[in-house]
Design a protein around this motif. Structure first.
Motif, PDB file in Angstrom:
ATOM      1  N   PHE A   1       0.754  -1.319   0.042  1.00 19.66           N
ATOM      2  CA  PHE A   1      -0.024  -0.011  -0.170  1.00 19.66           C
ATOM      3  C   PHE A   1       1.050   1.213  -0.266  1.00 19.66           C
ATOM      4  O   PHE A   1       1.793   1.378   0.714  1.00 19.66           O
ATOM      5  N   ASN A   2       0.636   2.212  -1.027  1.00 20.33           N
ATOM      6  CA  ASN A   2       1.554   3.524  -1.149  1.00 20.33           C
ATOM      7  C   ASN A   2       0.789   4.499  -0.265  1.00 20.33           C
ATOM      8  O   ASN A   2      -0.150   5.128  -0.845  1.00 20.33           O
ATOM      9  N   PHE A   3       1.060   4.441   0.807  1.00 20.36           N
ATOM     10  CA  PHE A   3       0.611   5.490   1.972  1.00 20.36           C
ATOM     11  C   PHE A   3       1.209   7.062   1.431  1.00 20.36           C
ATOM     12  O   PHE A   3       0.547   7.900   2.012  1.00 20.36           O
TER      13      PHE A   3
ATOM     14  N   ARG B   1      -5.884   3.400  -4.918  1.00 21.30           N
ATOM     15  CA  ARG B   1      -6.440   2.864  -3.636  1.00 21.30           C
ATOM     16  C   ARG B   1      -6.842   1.377  -3.860  1.00 21.30           C
ATOM     17  O   ARG B   1      -7.156   0.699  -2.621  1.00 21.30           O
ATOM     18  N   VAL B   2      -6.696   0.906  -5.075  1.00 31.23           N
ATOM     19  CA  VAL B   2      -7.078  -0.542  -5.346  1.00 31.23           C
ATOM     20  C   VAL B   2      -5.832  -1.289  -5.682  1.00 31.23           C
ATOM     21  O   VAL B   2      -5.340  -1.025  -6.600  1.00 31.23           O
ATOM     22  N   THR B   3      -5.801  -2.532  -5.045  1.00 27.64           N
ATOM     23  CA  THR B   3      -4.471  -3.535  -5.435  1.00 27.64           C
ATOM     24  C   THR B   3      -5.140  -4.606  -5.770  1.00 27.64           C
ATOM     25  O   THR B   3      -6.057  -5.178  -5.205  1.00 27.64           O
ATOM     26  N   VAL B   4      -4.909  -5.211  -6.785  1.00 32.50           N
ATOM     27  CA  VAL B   4      -5.170  -6.627  -7.449  1.00 32.50           C
ATOM     28  C   VAL B   4      -4.033  -7.262  -7.243  1.00 32.50           C
ATOM     29  O   VAL B   4      -3.140  -7.266  -7.716  1.00 32.50           O
TER      30      VAL B   4
ATOM     31  N   ASN C   1     -10.091   6.572   4.587  1.00 30.05           N
ATOM     32  CA  ASN C   1      -8.782   6.464   4.219  1.00 30.05           C
ATOM     33  C   ASN C   1      -8.083   5.331   5.243  1.00 30.05           C
ATOM     34  O   ASN C   1      -6.939   5.200   4.775  1.00 30.05           O
ATOM     35  N   ARG C   2      -8.782   5.217   6.317  1.00 30.48           N
ATOM     36  CA  ARG C   2      -8.112   4.297   7.285  1.00 30.48           C
ATOM     37  C   ARG C   2      -8.926   2.830   7.239  1.00 30.48           C
ATOM     38  O   ARG C   2      -8.867   2.012   8.149  1.00 30.48           O
ATOM     39  N   VAL C   3      -9.672   2.647   6.165  1.00 31.78           N
ATOM     40  CA  VAL C   3     -10.335   1.311   6.160  1.00 31.78           C
ATOM     41  C   VAL C   3      -9.681   0.528   4.920  1.00 31.78           C
ATOM     42  O   VAL C   3      -9.630   0.870   4.084  1.00 31.78           O
TER      43      VAL C   3
ATOM     44  N   CYS D   1     -14.503   0.139  -5.577  1.00 28.01           N
ATOM     45  CA  CYS D   1     -13.352   0.057  -6.473  1.00 28.01           C
ATOM     46  C   CYS D   1     -13.359   1.256  -6.985  1.00 28.01           C
ATOM     47  O   CYS D   1     -12.141   2.165  -7.165  1.00 28.01           O
ATOM     48  N   ARG D   2     -14.318   1.880  -7.267  1.00 33.81           N
ATOM     49  CA  ARG D   2     -14.462   3.158  -8.220  1.00 33.81           C
ATOM     50  C   ARG D   2     -14.703   4.363  -7.289  1.00 33.81           C
ATOM     51  O   ARG D   2     -14.736   5.483  -7.744  1.00 33.81           O
ATOM     52  N   GLY D   3     -14.825   4.028  -5.716  1.00 31.20           N
ATOM     53  CA  GLY D   3     -14.964   5.188  -5.001  1.00 31.20           C
ATOM     54  C   GLY D   3     -16.321   5.865  -4.651  1.00 31.20           C
ATOM     55  O   GLY D   3     -16.655   6.905  -4.216  1.00 31.20           O
ATOM     56  N   THR D   4     -17.468   5.146  -5.251  1.00 28.03           N
ATOM     57  CA  THR D   4     -18.869   5.871  -5.142  1.00 28.03           C
ATOM     58  C   THR D   4     -19.521   5.334  -3.885  1.00 28.03           C
ATOM     59  O   THR D   4     -20.201   6.026  -3.421  1.00 28.03           O
ATOM     60  N   LEU D   5     -18.768   4.180  -3.330  1.00 18.17           N
ATOM     61  CA  LEU D   5     -19.117   4.025  -1.865  1.00 18.17           C
ATOM     62  C   LEU D   5     -17.944   4.162  -1.048  1.00 18.17           C
ATOM     63  O   LEU D   5     -16.768   3.669  -1.517  1.00 18.17           O
ATOM     64  N   LEU D   6     -18.094   4.601   0.000  1.00 18.02           N
ATOM     65  CA  LEU D   6     -16.864   4.593   1.022  1.00 18.02           C
ATOM     66  C   LEU D   6     -15.793   5.030   0.352  1.00 18.02           C
ATOM     67  O   LEU D   6     -14.713   4.675   0.448  1.00 18.02           O
ATOM     68  N   PRO D   7     -16.077   6.625  -0.352  1.00 18.75           N
ATOM     69  CA  PRO D   7     -14.852   7.041  -1.088  1.00 18.75           C
ATOM     70  C   PRO D   7     -13.279   7.297  -0.289  1.00 18.75           C
ATOM     71  O   PRO D   7     -13.680   7.558   0.767  1.00 18.75           O
ATOM     72  N   GLY D   8     -12.498   6.869  -0.694  1.00 19.08           N
ATOM     73  CA  GLY D   8     -11.143   6.953  -0.036  1.00 19.08           C
ATOM     74  C   GLY D   8     -10.714   5.820   0.618  1.00 19.08           C
ATOM     75  O   GLY D   8      -9.528   5.810   1.210  1.00 19.08           O
ATOM     76  N   CYS D   9     -11.572   4.760   0.647  1.00 24.13           N
ATOM     77  CA  CYS D   9     -11.140   3.646   1.368  1.00 24.13           C
ATOM     78  C   CYS D   9     -10.199   2.732   0.652  1.00 24.13           C
ATOM     79  O   CYS D   9      -9.996   3.053  -0.718  1.00 24.13           O
ATOM     80  N   TRP D  10      -9.498   1.868   1.156  1.00 23.00           N
ATOM     81  CA  TRP D  10      -8.605   0.608   0.554  1.00 23.00           C
ATOM     82  C   TRP D  10      -9.237  -0.310   0.182  1.00 23.00           C
ATOM     83  O   TRP D  10      -9.847  -0.942   0.993  1.00 23.00           O
TER      84      TRP D  10
END
Length: 1849
Positions: free
Chosen positions: A221-223, A230-233, A308-310, A346-355
């Motif tokens: 994770f690149n903090f 914010r999405v890692t596959v 951002n901390r989830v 993944c697209r940030g429409t829900l819980l924007p900023g989460c990992w």
């Protein structure tokens, strides 16, 4: 007792219910002693129940009671499985095990279908009571209360994660699910968005990291990048540890290591698939994962504010079954399927900023993933990690050392352990095997994945027994799950015993699952998906309920590109692999015990699987399926199948855009080991495991290895460097588009010198820096076979370029160094040296050796684009001249100026090797090329040495390697010329000078003409595009008289093309300029002085009388011979007259061309008068009033002249003045007036004036619109024109009209040929009258003139010349259909005596020869002959008429006719033959005669007592017919010629023939070719010929007489004193027969023609023939006679000087160096055939010289030999001297465009050759077409263009 009482009372409810209080008591006591075991089972059967010791009873017995109550409350399936585990794992006495299983292990004790009953404790553990999120009004909380609720929930999350993802309790024993050590796998980013380390190929995780200090997980994770992805596959194949890593992240977060995240949620798609209802995000987080104890709205609000901390981890995206679209949108409070929620996260429409982190197998990922997601590849273990894992697994020191030794000694085992899951299973199996096997043998028991799993099963089995029922039971459940896409099972899916077996050995795992109803249940799954596939394969292979069709249907090749979003999962990726592995012979005993069947049954199923694999191996497969198939085949351990697969692979094997692991390449390598042919492997765009190249170590089949991927880094390069030296046949290595750094390059540089066989290395597009580029280039001297090194698209500085030049200079093998823009390429030529010399490093001090190597090579340096300016270019030019190594030096775009050009020229003045210099300041071009060194020029010089004696004195003065200087478009003016000429002069090597595109003007050209003598002899001077006028051209023309070398001046004034050339311009003249097909050094000049006349060509210039007078005055000074070509738009009559008046003042003129030049209609009359103005004119040819050519002859030449005016619109008005002018020419030979407008009137006028024109040759009036009226005029003129020898008229589409005249003194005889004249019945009388009046007419041919049978009869009857002989030929289609009787009837109408009749039905021709006047026969003789004929038929009148007309018939010839039984032709011929008393010759050839007709013919021939010739050749006769014919021969004592070729002569017929021959004492010719006589028949025939003292010709070819027959003939040939011709070709005669014939033929002194071809005579026969060659020999045919050089030379010596030889054929003999040469010559030789005789250039030299000694030669056949350009040059030299030669065949030789041009030049010297065949020589089609357009007599076509016989011959 108190304890027992209390315990018993606690058991009362269950004990009373079951009635088994004693069993419960015993079970309670047993489990009280096994608390750890019971806790483990509780975790398995109740995975979500909290077993906190604080909440449990302190008394151990009460704790056991509580746990058993929870197990029992779970349901009967769970309880029964638990009881089976007790009996299976614990030591239960047999007397208690039976009642336990019978009471609680059967289904009928507790009843079926009982619902699970959840006790209070169990319910508390499975579902916490709370209000569902979003289902009740939102409660308001103060900030402090919200934080408190959130703190409790976050702590609850950590506790839950610790409980579910912790290490658990280690379990003893070799079980699959026992606690295992953790070693970090290899992780690799595939995009530039990778965190922390942007270098591609970054590998995470230290393999020696302890569990408690693993900090590498932070790197996922690149903090530091706030706007980064914010999405890692996380991508990895099965078994790589994706799920393990996800759970480890969860565990480490619970332990506080990932402190950036406050909340972490872990979901599995295999569980989310069970939820089909729509969910909101709070429901996903709280209902399906972990719900807060209170205040869910407040907790969720906190998570949103701190998104951002989830971290949300989704495991197994490849197992998601519901499709999601990139277009799906979901609001913040919206609901949808779980996969839609995942997409929105993944697209940030829900819980924007989460990992978000998601794991998946490779393949096509769903579109819901954002394109900016960071892709991380998980590659498993490399060698270091494998050793670390094994060391941790075997913690005890002795076992650890043994296990590591076992691993290091087995390559297959290392390949298996590259997959972490397989590494774990391997260690489990080794723990079991090491104790029972000798060192080094345990690993051999685990050769494949399948056998590894099989060994695991055997390890788990009790010693000496195999739990077949349990294994097959698990297999059945596993297969059923795979078929429906099921990986999670319920307790009811397993029988209790099977569940217990799986639980006991940790083959099954358990966990809590959520249902759509909101409840939680226990789900079960196999420990790994591959384990489920293995058990499914066991069931398919060993279960009797599965037939072979179902079994083989599962052996398929799965595509790696399936989009895993279908409603049903494809979970059988490894199932075919296990099936293939179980087909191995090693697995047969295991399967036999498992299936309880015999070996044949198992073998049949294994064979069915192998058969499917064979079919797959024979198909054309894509890269992913090839890899899959290699895995399958490797599992089978079948070498035959592996060999079939390896040989079926294509030569070029590409792998594009799919991930490849070490195991994949290992499987591929194992298959390639069975391949014989080399293979090319191309990996492009494939994510590659960093250490996967190690799998290619030792693979000797790979010839080309290419990698193109941005994912290849230093680790990859390190692995590759270890494998390269072991690949002994690798010739091409490519590593392009990678991310290697200096570290990786240094490793490759160390490995490359160990690869001595490398021929090409491609490292382009790797962004290499200066140091890396130089380090690679410095390896060049240590790669002896390298041909190309490509380092293009690297980043290097100018100083590095200079260093590279130094490397190129010092390395002796470098031929080209190209440094231009993005290109950096070395081209090399390997040196032949010893291995020791090849491996040693070059010594910088060896200057002498380097200089020697440099002298023997060429080096091309391309240094364009550097601002060197004048001084830099001068210095480099000087350096290049001193180095003596450069082939090409490119200094383009280097800032050179006008003044700098002179400096460069001065610097190069002393450079002997300079070949060309091209400088164009306008185009910023400056290129220097240098000649090959002397050693390399030897081959070319030897090749061209044969031309030395052909070179004119002028050309010998030219330097051997003249340089070419091109100074084009440089803006030079007159003021620059003196300085430039000073710089150019003095070197003595200048050959070609090009000043085109400058600004010299007339003044500059005039000055340059004065300076030319100081430049020495040039080969060409180009002054195009310099603004020159006609006055400057006249000044230049003076150079042709002032300069000896100036021979050709070509000027196109309007387009400003001006070229002054030396004596070698022929090539460019023919080819229309310089052509790459002709080497620059291959200038074949001249054939003596005559073949290189000087030429002056002036085009695109308006020629006025004054300018023409001035121009001719200038040309008067030019030495000859001279050719002049003038071209302008129009030339006036005044200008033409002026030009013609000047001709007598140009005695050296040989050719004058005005083409293309528009002339007036009066110009033909002006040109016709030129013969009187200039008697030297030999030929005038004017075409279309635009192309005029005048040929001049030397004064001593007295040949006839030719005049032609084709397509000049000549009409009636021009005929009389033209004849008047031509009458002045007393030696006119040919007059061509074709394609004009004369018409019938013009023809009439011309025929009237024809006596005034003294034509001695031919007159061409074709295509003049002449009609049938013109034919009548010709016919009526013939009586008054006795000099007409032949007249040919065709009024069809050809429109030919030719008249040929006889020379003075010849007997007047006229031949008339009329074609397509459309005569009707009304024209026949006029035609007959004309023919009767032409007394000199001897022959007339009427071809398709429209005369029918009746008109022919009328013509014959009306044609009555007063005296003489007339031959009438008719060629009409109806002749072939009329039949013999009808044609004879027409002949009977002739008014003269018919002396010859010839009929050919196929050729549709009838020929009748008549004698006039007709002489009537004596009536008494007629009556006597009629008495012998039967006249009582309807043909009586015809026979009577024929007897009268044909009384003097001497020849009757019937060719290609049909005489069937249904025709009365045979009967008619019989009566006719009876009446022909003077018949001398009868021919019936190539015909079909019925037996009945033959009987009539034979009866008639019997009475033809005066027959002298009888010809039945090629006529089909039956055996009976042949006997009938032989009977007719009896008594023919006057017969002189007999031809029975192709008739089948059997024993009886041959006896009849020989009997008849014995009486034919006057026989002169006997032809019996192809009669199957054989040696015995030849014996009888020889005896019969003893009396044929007059025999002159004997033809016995194709009769298979052999040596015996040849011996019989040899005995009688000397007794035939008049023998002149003998043909014994194709008779199977060998050395013995040939020797006898040679001795015998030497005694035949009158022999003239000898044919012995197609017999294996050999050199002894040739030597014998040479010793006694008959002195009158005219024809010698010995093709395909097995002659060698010795025999051919002996024949050549014997033939030399023979005065009568006309034809020689030695074709298809291996003469090689024995080609016959003649010193005395053969004066009568007309044809020589030396095709396919292995004649090369060397042998052709003497042969061409011999041809000149044969002045009568007409045809030379040299096809299918080894002749090249040297031979062509020799032939071209002699062609002009061979006046009678008509045809030369040079098919299928090695003549190039250069040789063809030489032949064309030879033809241009006046040769009479009609065609030269050049098909199938290495001449490009375009060049061939241009050559043929210039010289039509060169024939390059496949079909032979037969030479046309000149008209009148």
């Amino acid at each position: 007792m108190n304890q027992e009482t209390r315990a018993g009372s606690s058991w009362d409810p269950i004990g009373l219910q079951l009635g088994t209080r004693n069993l419960w008591s015993w079970l309670m006591r047993l489990l009280s002693t096994q608390p750890e075991w019971l806790s483990t089972k509780m975790k398995f059967f109740l995975p979500n129940v909290e077993l906190d010791s604080r909440d449990e009873p302190p008394n151990p017995e009460q704790r056991v009671v509580s746990q058993l109550q929870m197990l029992h409350a779970q349901g009967q399936a769970t309880w029964k499985s638990f009881i089976h585990c007790v009996c299976m794992e614990l030591e239960v006495p047999l007397d208690l095990e039976v009642p336990l299983l019978s009471t609680w292990g059967q289904e009928d004790e507790l009843g079926t279908g009982e619902k699970p009953r959840l006790g209070p404790q169990l319910q508390h553990g499975l579902k916490r009571p709370h209000q569902g999120c979003g289902s009740s009004p939102r409660r308001k909380h103060c900030r402090k209360q919200q934080l408190e609720l959130t703190r409790k929930y976050l702590q609850l999350l950590r506790t839950s994660a610790q409980r579910h993802c912790g290490d658990g309790v280690p379990k003893p024993g070799p079980t699959f699910g026992a606690h295992q050590p953790y070693v970090p796998p290899i992780l690799q980013w595939s995009r530039a968005t990778a965190p922390l380390d942007p270098r591609e190929g970054a590998v995470l995780g230290d393999p020696k990291t302890e569990d408690s200090t693993d900090v590498s997980l932070q790197d996922l994770f690149n903090f530091k990048a706030p706007k980064g992805p914010r999405v890692t596959v996380l991508l990895g194949k099965a078994g790589m540890g994706k799920s393990t890593l996800a759970r480890r992240l969860c565990q480490k977060w619970a332990e506080g290591q990932l402190d950036h995240f406050q909340a972490l949620f872990l979901f599995e798609f295999r569980q989310l698939n069970l939820i089909t209802r729509f969910l909101t995000l709070p429901q996903l987080l709280f209902d399906l994962y972990l719900s807060p104890e209170a205040g869910p709205e407040a907790v969720f609000q906190y998570l949103k504010e701190n998104a951002n901390r989830v971290l949300l981890i989704f495991d197994g995206l490849d197992e998601a079954i519901y499709p999601c679209s990139s277009k799906d949108t979901l609001g913040p409070n919206g609901s949808g399927p779980a996969l839609t929620l995942f997409s929105a996260l993944c697209r940030g429409t829900l819980l924007p900023g989460c990992w978000v982190m998601v794991t998946s197998r490779p393949g096509k990922l769903p579109a819901c993933l954002p394109t900016e997601a960071a892709m991380v590849h998980m590659w498993g273990f490399d060698g270091l990690r494998v050793e670390e894992y094994v060391s941790r697994f075997f913690s005890e020191q002795p076992a650890q050392e043994v296990a590591l030794a076992e691993l290091q000694g087995n390559g297959h085992l290392q390949s298996l352990c590259a997959v972490p899951a397989l590494c774990q299973v391997t260690c489990l199996c080794l723990r079991h095997l090491l104790s029972g096997n000798a060192p080094g043998q345990s690993g051999a028991l685990l050769p494949t994945v399948t056998q590894l799993y099989m060994q695991m099963v055997l390890t788990l089995s009790p010693p000496g027994s195999l739990p077949a029922k349990s294994l097959l039971g698990l297999g059945e459940v596993a297969l059923r799950g795979l078929e429906v896409g099921k990986v999670i099972f319920s307790a009811g899916d397993f029988p209790p015993a099977i569940m217990a077996f799986g639980a006991t050995h940790s083959l099954l795992t358990s966990f809590c699952i959520h249902t759509d109803s909101g409840h939680r249940e226990i789900g079960y799954a196999f420990a790994h998906l591959t384990l489920q596939e293995f058990f499914a394969a066991l069931h398919l292979m060993a279960s009797p309920s599965v037939d072979k069709d179902i079994l083989t249907s599962h052996v398929t090749l799965n595509s790696h590109w399936v989009l895993r979003t279908r409603t049903r999962l494809n979970l059988s990726d490894h199932l075919p692999t296990f099936l293939a592995g179980l087909a191995s012979p090693t697995c047969r005993p295991f399967l036999r015990h498992l299936a309880q069947r015999n070996e044949a049954w198992v073998g049949a199923r294994q064979a069915a699987v192998l058969q499917v694999l064979r079919k797959l191996a024979s198909r054309k497969l894509t890269g992913p399926k090839v890899v899959e198939l290699c895995h399958y085949v490797a599992e089978t351990q079948e070498s035959e199948l592996a060999s079939l697969t390896a040989q079926s692979l294509p030569y070029q094997l590409p792998f594009h855009n799919f991930p490849l692991t070490y195991r994949d390449l290992s499987a591929l390598t194992s298959i390639l080991e069975h391949r014989e042919d080399p293979i090319h492997l191309d990996f492009e765009g494939c994510p590659l495991e960093p250490h996967c190249p190690e799998a290619l170590a030792g693979c000797g089949q790979v010839e080309t290895l290419s990698f193109k991927s941005r994912k290849c880094g230093d680790a990859f390069a390190e692995a590759l460097s270890r494998s390269l030296p072991t690949m002994g046949n690798l010739k091409t290595l490519g590593l392009t588009g990678s991310k290697i750094t200096a570290q990786g390059v240094s490793l490759l540089v160390q490995a490359l010198p160990l690869c001595l066989q490398l021929e090409e290395v491609r490292f382009q597009d790797n962004q290499l820096k200066d140091r890396e580029v130089l380090s690679i280039a410095e390896v060049l001297p240590r790669l002896p076979r390298l041909r190309k090194l490509d380092l293009s698209r690297s980043s290097f500085s100018t100083s590095t370029v200079l260093s590279l030049v130094k490397v190129a200079v010092l390395c002796p093998t470098v031929r080209v160094l190209q440094v231009r823009e993005t290109e950096l390429i070395f081209l090399l030529s390997p040196l032949e040296d010893t291995a020791a010399e090849l491996q040693r490093a070059p010594d910088p001090q060896e200057t002498d050796g380097q200089r020697k190597e440099a002298e023997d090579r060429r080096l091309t340096l391309s240094l364009s684009g550097n601002q060197l300016e004048d001084e830099g270019c001068r210095l480099l030019a000087e350096a290049a001249s001193r180095l003596h190594i450069a082939r090409k030096l490119d200094l383009s775009d280097s800032g050179l100026s006008v003044d700098g050009v002179s400096c460069v020229l001065s610097a190069l003045r002393t450079c002997q090797a300079l070949e060309t210099l091209h400088i164009s300041l306008l185009h910023r071009t400056a290129v220097l090329t240098f000649t090959r060194e002397l050693e390399e020029q030897r081959g070319t010089q030897e090749r061209a040495a044969f031309l030395d004696n052909l070179m004119s004195p002028l050309s010998r003065e030219l330097p051997p390697s003249s340089r070419r200087i091109r100074l084009t478009h440089c803006g030079f003016q007159t003021k620059h010329l003196e300085q430039l000429c000073r710089a150019l002069g003095g070197s003595g090597h200048l050959g070609h000078l090009d000043f085109s595109g400058n600004s010299l003007g007339d003044e500059g050209v005039t000055l340059l003409a004065q300076l030319l003598p100081g430049l020495g002899p040039l080969q060409s001077l180009n002054l195009s595009e310099n603004g020159v006028s006609l006055s400057a051209v006249c000044c230049l023309s003076q150079c042709m008289s002032a300069l000896q070398w100036a021979a050709h001046l070509d000027v196109s004034l309007e387009s400003q093309q001006i070229l002054l050339q030396g004596g070698k311009r022929g090539r460019d003249g023919w080819m229309g300029g310089s052509s790459p097909e002709f080497p620059a050094k291959a200038h074949f000049s001249g054939f003596g002085q005559r073949s290189n006349p000087r030429s002056f060509c002036l085009k695109e210039c308006q020629l006025e009388p004054l300018s023409l007078t001035s121009l001719c005055a200038t040309l008067e000074q030019c030495p000859g011979p001279l050719e002049v070509q003038l071209s302008c738009e129009t030339l006036s009559d005044q200008s033409l007259d002026t030009l013609l008046q000047c001709l007598p003042r140009l005695p050296q003129l040989r050719l004058l061309q005005l083409s293309p030049t528009g002339l007036s209609p009066r110009s033909p009359l002006l040109l016709a008068d030129v013969f009187s103005l200039c008697p030297r004119v030999q030929k005038v040819d004017l075409r279309s009033l635009t192309h005029a050519t005048l040929h001049f002859r030397p004064s001593e030449d007295k040949e006839g002249v030719s005049c032609g005016f084709r397509s000049c619109s000549l009409s009636l008005e021009h005929v009389e003045p033209l004849c008047c002018l031509l009458s002045k020419c007393d030696n006119l030979s040919q007059l061509h007036l074709a394609e004009n407008l004369l018409g019938d009137d013009g023809l009439r006028c011309l025929l009237e004036h024809l006596p005034q024109v003294p034509i001695s040759g031919s007159l061409d009036l074709s295509l003049n619109g002449i009609s049938r009226e013109g034919v009548w005029q010709l016919l009526e003129t013939l009586p008054s024109r006795p000099r007409v020898r032949e007249a040919s008229v065709n009024l069809g589409s050809a429109q030919d009209f030719w008249i040929h005249f006889s020379k003075r003194g010849e007997t007047p005889q006229t031949t008339l040929r009329l074609s397509e004249c459309s005569f009707g019945p009304e024209h026949v009388p006029r035609l007959a009258t004309s023919l009767s009046q032409a007394l000199q007419l001897t022959e007339i041919t009427l071809t398709r003139c429209g005369l029918g049978l009746e008109q022919l009869a009328l013509l014959l009857s009306l044609t009555r010349p007063p005296a003489g002989r007339l031959c009438l030929r008719v060629e009409e289609p109806w002749v072939g259909r009329a039949g013999v009787p009808a044609l004879l009837e027409a002949c009977a109408q002739a008014s003269g005596n018919v002396t010859e009749i010839s009929i050919s039905e196929t050729q549709q021709r009838l020929c009748v020869q008549l004698d006039f006047p007709r002489q009537e026969e004596n009536p008494e003789a007629v009556a006597f002959r009629l008495a012998h004929c039967d006249l009582g038929t309807h043909r009586s009148l015809l026979v009577t008429r024929l007897m009268e007309t044909c009384a003097r018939l001497r020849l009757l010839s019937l060719s290609q006719v049909n005489l069937p039984d249904t025709s009365d032709a045979g009967c008619l011929l019989q009566r006719l033959l009876l009446a022909l008393s003077e018949l001398r010759s009868f021919r019936l050839t190539s015909s079909c005669v019925s037996p009945e007709s033959l009987v009539h013919l034979a009866a008639g021939l019997v009475h033809c007592h005066h027959l002298e010739e009888l010809d039945f050749s090629n006529t089909w006769l039956s055996e009976e017919g042949t006997r009938t014919l032989m009977g007719a021969l009896q008594g023919k004592c006057r017969l002189r010629r007999l031809d029975l070729s192709q008739l089948l002569l059997g024993g009886s017929t041959l006896a009849m023939l020989t009997q008849g021959l014995s009486h034919m004492t006057l026989l002169q010719s006997l032809r019996l070719s192809g009669n199957s006589i054989g040696d015995v028949g030849c014996c009888h025939l020889s005896e019969a010929l003893r009396t044929a003292a007059s025999l002159e010709e004997l033809g016995l070819s194709h009769n298979a007489i052999g040596d015996a027959g040849a011996g019989h003939l040899a005995a009688i040939l000397p007794k035939l004193p008049e023998l002149r011709k003998i043909d014994l070709s194709a008779n199977g005669i060998g050395l013995a027969g040939g020797a006898q014939l040679a001795k015998s033929l030497a005694l035949c002194r009158k022999l003239e023609e000898l044919g012995l071809g197609f017999n294996a005579l050999g050199d002894p026969t040739a030597l014998g023939l040479a010793e006694g060659l008959p002195q009158h020999l005219r024809v010698l045919h010995l093709p395909s006679s097995h002659l060698g050089p010795e025999g051919a030379l002996s024949l050549g010596r014997a033939l030399d000087g023979c005065p009568h030889v006309k034809e020689i054929s030695l074709a298809e003999n291996s003469l090689a160096k024995g080609v016959p040469h003649f010193c005395k010559g053969l004066p009568q030789l007309q044809r020589i055939d030396l095709a396919s005789c292995d004649i090369d250039n060397q042998a052709a030299k003497g042969l061409a010289a011999s041809f000149t000694l044969c002045p009568a030669l007409e045809e030379i056949l040299l096809s299918w030999n080894l002749l090249g350009d040297e031979a062509a040059a020799e032939l071209a030299q002699v062609l002009p001297r061979m006046g009678r030669l008509k045809r030369v065949d040079l098919e299928k030789n090695r003549i190039t465009a250069c040789g063809a041009w030489l032949l064309a030049e030879g033809l241009a010297q006046g040769s009479a050759i009609q065609v030269i065949r050049l098909w199938n020589n290495p001449i490009p089609p375009g060049v061939a077409q241009r050559l043929q357009s210039q010289e039509p007599r060169l024939d390059f076509a496949f079909f032979d263009k037969q030479p046309q016989t000149p008209r009148g011959t």
